[in-house]
Design an enzyme around this catalytic site. Structure first.
Site, PDB file in Angstrom:
ATOM      1  N   LYS A  27      -3.728   3.188  -2.353  1.00 43.15           N
ATOM      2  CA  LYS A  27      -4.780   4.244  -2.729  1.00 43.15           C
ATOM      3  C   LYS A  27      -4.560   5.514  -1.923  1.00 43.15           C
ATOM      4  CE  LYS A  27      -8.062   1.091  -1.068  1.00 43.15           C
ATOM      5  NZ  LYS A  27      -7.259  -0.163  -1.058  1.00 43.15           N
TER       6      LYS A  27
ATOM      7  N   ASP B 128       0.783  -1.174   0.193  1.00 36.65           N
ATOM      8  CA  ASP B 128       0.002  -0.193   0.057  1.00 36.65           C
ATOM      9  C   ASP B 128       0.956   1.261   0.025  1.00 36.65           C
ATOM     10  OD1 ASP B 128      -2.365  -1.190  -0.140  1.00 36.65           O
ATOM     11  OD2 ASP B 128      -2.809  -1.073   1.999  1.00 36.65           O
TER      12      ASP B 128
ATOM     13  N   MET C 105      -6.843   9.535   8.916  1.00 35.90           N
ATOM     14  CA  MET C 105      -7.457   9.842   7.637  1.00 35.90           C
ATOM     15  C   MET C 105      -8.543  11.237   8.036  1.00 35.90           C
ATOM     16  SD  MET C 105      -7.971   6.043   6.318  1.00 35.90           S
ATOM     17  CE  MET C 105      -8.855   5.371   7.778  1.00 35.90           C
TER      18      MET C 105
END
Length: 262
Positions: free
Chosen positions: A60, A39, A173
């Site tokens: 991502k 990732d 996030m």
């Protein structure tokens, strides 16, 4: 040529960023891997442990996906059937907002052998490395870990509940929702809580900014702090000798006294 190796998936947590915060078990998994799917938040230096593996980036970022989650799931199964041992390498701990359990469940449906190697979550490791004790005695008896952005790109409703608690709150996030988070805290409480935002935590490129609910957005703008970063809100932020030294180095005494009550 038919693959004679047993198709296997190992989901591995890579830790918060510092390569030395990887576990011995994770290193062994990488060394035995035939394929590594990694990732965006993984420190790429860790890939050196997988010297015999095929390396595929499947990360991502906001608005930019190398692969969709469905494509990653299919890739895990196809790569395992073709090559053998697939290591799915994820930042932090793969079961803390990492969708590791979803990938395990998908692999099991197709008969893959599976294993999990836990990692140090950024929610725990990054505050600790900055000297923040999430459950400091006589200050905080618990902590929340909340995603700042849900699967439908909205702020978690748990932020409203957490903002009314005496617990320390860690938001992952959440940088793109920072203004919304601050507004919720200002609406739900009268005290000007300390807040720390740490970008690229535990890495050489780490940056941090410390302020309060009423000052943090201006400080973030001035210091140009952005994702990936974690947000830590609560009284514990100001009650650590390591951060006291940081305050003294970066802010004048008047700022410390007025905003942090040190």
């Amino acid at each position: 040529m038919r693959n004679l190796k047993t198709p296997k998936l190992t989901v591995v947590g890579a830790g918060p960023g510092d390569v030395e915060l990887i576990t011995i078990k994770a290193i062994k998994a990488l060394e035995s891997a035939d394929v590594v799917l990694y990732d965006a938040l993984v420190n790429e230096e860790l890939l050196e442990y997988a010297s015999n593996a095929e390396i595929v980036f499947v990360g991502k970022r906001l608005g930019c996906h190398a692969y969709t989650q469905d494509q990653i799931n299919d890739l895990i199964v196809s790569m395992a059937n073709i090559h053998g041992h697939v290591v799915r390498l994820k930042g932090g701990d793969s079961f803390v907002f990492g969708r590791g359990s979803e990938e395990i469940d998908y692999a099991v449906k197709f008969g893959l052998e599976t294993a999990v190697v836990p990692g140090i979550s950024s929610a725990l490791g990054v505050p600790a490395s900055a000297g923040i004790s999430l459950t400091q005695r006589k200050i905080a008896e618990s902590f929340w870990v909340i995603t700042g952005t849900t699967s439908d790109h909205k702020l978690s409703k748990d932020v409203h509940l957490a903002s009314q608690s005496a617990a320390t709150v860690v938001i992952l996030m959440g940088m793109h929702k920072l203004n919304e988070i601050i507004s919720i805290y200002q609406e739900n409480r009268n005290d000007d809580l300390p807040i720390a935002i740490i970008q690229n935590g535990t890495k050489n490129s780490e940056q941090k900014v410390i302020g309060t609910i009423n000052t943090i957005t201006k400080l973030v703008s001035e210091k140009k702090i952005s994702s990936p970063a974690i947000i830590v809100i609560g009284e514990v932020v100001k009650n650590t000798s390591k951060l006291t030294e940081y305050f003294q180095e970066h802010f004048d005494d008047e700022f410390i006294f007025q905003n942090l009550n040190l």
